[in-house]
Design a protein around this motif. Structure first.
Motif, PDB file in Angstrom:
ATOM      1  N   VAL A  25     -29.091   0.328 -23.626  1.00 26.12           N
ATOM      2  CA  VAL A  25     -29.386  -0.889 -22.869  1.00 26.12           C
ATOM      3  C   VAL A  25     -30.180  -0.525 -21.617  1.00 26.12           C
ATOM      4  O   VAL A  25     -29.999   0.552 -21.048  1.00 26.12           O
ATOM      5  N   PRO A  72     -30.635  -2.163 -18.039  1.00 29.47           N
ATOM      6  CA  PRO A  72     -30.166  -3.240 -17.164  1.00 29.47           C
ATOM      7  C   PRO A  72     -31.274  -3.847 -16.308  1.00 29.47           C
ATOM      8  O   PRO A  72     -31.076  -4.893 -15.706  1.00 29.47           O
ATOM      9  N   THR A  77     -33.619  -7.705 -17.322  1.00 27.02           N
ATOM     10  CA  THR A  77     -33.348  -9.102 -16.979  1.00 27.02           C
ATOM     11  C   THR A  77     -33.031  -9.293 -15.500  1.00 27.02           C
ATOM     12  O   THR A  77     -32.557 -10.343 -15.109  1.00 27.02           O
ATOM     13  N   TYR A 129     -25.337   0.438 -13.733  1.00 23.65           N
ATOM     14  CA  TYR A 129     -25.165   0.987 -15.074  1.00 23.65           C
ATOM     15  C   TYR A 129     -23.733   0.822 -15.580  1.00 23.65           C
ATOM     16  O   TYR A 129     -23.523   0.603 -16.777  1.00 23.65           O
ATOM     17  N   ASP A 130     -22.755   0.900 -14.709  1.00 24.60           N
ATOM     18  CA  ASP A 130     -21.367   0.623 -15.113  1.00 24.60           C
ATOM     19  C   ASP A 130     -21.252  -0.795 -15.674  1.00 24.60           C
ATOM     20  O   ASP A 130     -20.665  -1.017 -16.734  1.00 24.60           O
ATOM     21  N   ARG A 131     -21.830  -1.760 -14.961  1.00 27.31           N
ATOM     22  CA  ARG A 131     -21.789  -3.162 -15.424  1.00 27.31           C
ATOM     23  C   ARG A 131     -22.535  -3.334 -16.736  1.00 27.31           C
ATOM     24  O   ARG A 131     -22.076  -4.042 -17.638  1.00 27.31           O
ATOM     25  N   ALA A 132     -23.675  -2.683 -16.874  1.00 23.49           N
ATOM     26  CA  ALA A 132     -24.461  -2.786 -18.100  1.00 23.49           C
ATOM     27  C   ALA A 132     -23.703  -2.198 -19.289  1.00 23.49           C
ATOM     28  O   ALA A 132     -23.739  -2.758 -20.392  1.00 23.49           O
ATOM     29  N   VAL A 176     -20.432  -2.009 -19.649  1.00 22.00           N
ATOM     30  CA  VAL A 176     -19.327  -2.920 -19.976  1.00 22.00           C
ATOM     31  C   VAL A 176     -19.867  -4.121 -20.738  1.00 22.00           C
ATOM     32  O   VAL A 176     -19.311  -4.541 -21.763  1.00 22.00           O
ATOM     33  N   ALA A 177     -20.972  -4.707 -20.265  1.00 20.33           N
ATOM     34  CA  ALA A 177     -21.568  -5.870 -20.930  1.00 20.33           C
ATOM     35  C   ALA A 177     -22.049  -5.519 -22.330  1.00 20.33           C
ATOM     36  O   ALA A 177     -21.897  -6.318 -23.264  1.00 20.33           O
ATOM     37  N   ASN A 178     -22.597  -4.330 -22.494  1.00 15.76           N
ATOM     38  CA  ASN A 178     -23.093  -3.896 -23.801  1.00 15.76           C
ATOM     39  C   ASN A 178     -21.945  -3.660 -24.778  1.00 15.76           C
ATOM     40  O   ASN A 178     -22.104  -3.890 -25.980  1.00 15.76           O
ATOM     41  N   ALA A 233     -19.167  -5.312 -24.833  1.00 13.11           N
ATOM     42  CA  ALA A 233     -18.481  -6.588 -25.144  1.00 13.11           C
ATOM     43  C   ALA A 233     -19.088  -7.321 -26.314  1.00 13.11           C
ATOM     44  O   ALA A 233     -20.033  -7.119 -26.872  1.00 13.11           O
TER      45      ALA A 233
END
Length: 85
Positions: free
Chosen positions: A54, A56, A59, A76-79, A81-83, A85
């Motif tokens: 991914v 990040p 977008t 990158y931590d958030r990306a 986690v989102a990836n 899910a």
């Protein structure tokens, strides 16, 4: 390997490959105040996309761009986690 250690390892490899000198890589290090230029940053994003699958930044709004190394790790931590899910 943690996200932070992966990012730090990639930054160290890129700077070494491009004969750049970096200050100590602390979470409050401002990325623009280093020799890590736009080419180095592009390489980091490409390598991290290989690791995570991914990008990040695809977008993001300009106002949301990371300023410090800690901001970059959090992004990158958030990306990741989102990836997942």
């Amino acid at each position: 390997m943690t996200m932070r250690s992966t990012i730090v390892a990639e930054i160290e490899a890129i700077t070494r490959d491009h004969d750049k000198t970096m200050p100590p890589l602390t979470d409050d290090m401002v990325l623009m105040d280093t020799e890590f230029d736009s080419l180095c940053f592009a390489l980091l994003v490409a390598r991290m996309e290989d690791h995570l699958g991914v990008d990040p930044f695809g977008t993001m709004e300009v106002a949301d761009l990371p300023v410090t190394l800690g901001d970059l790790v959090a992004l990158y931590d958030r990306a990741a986690v989102a990836n997942a899910a």
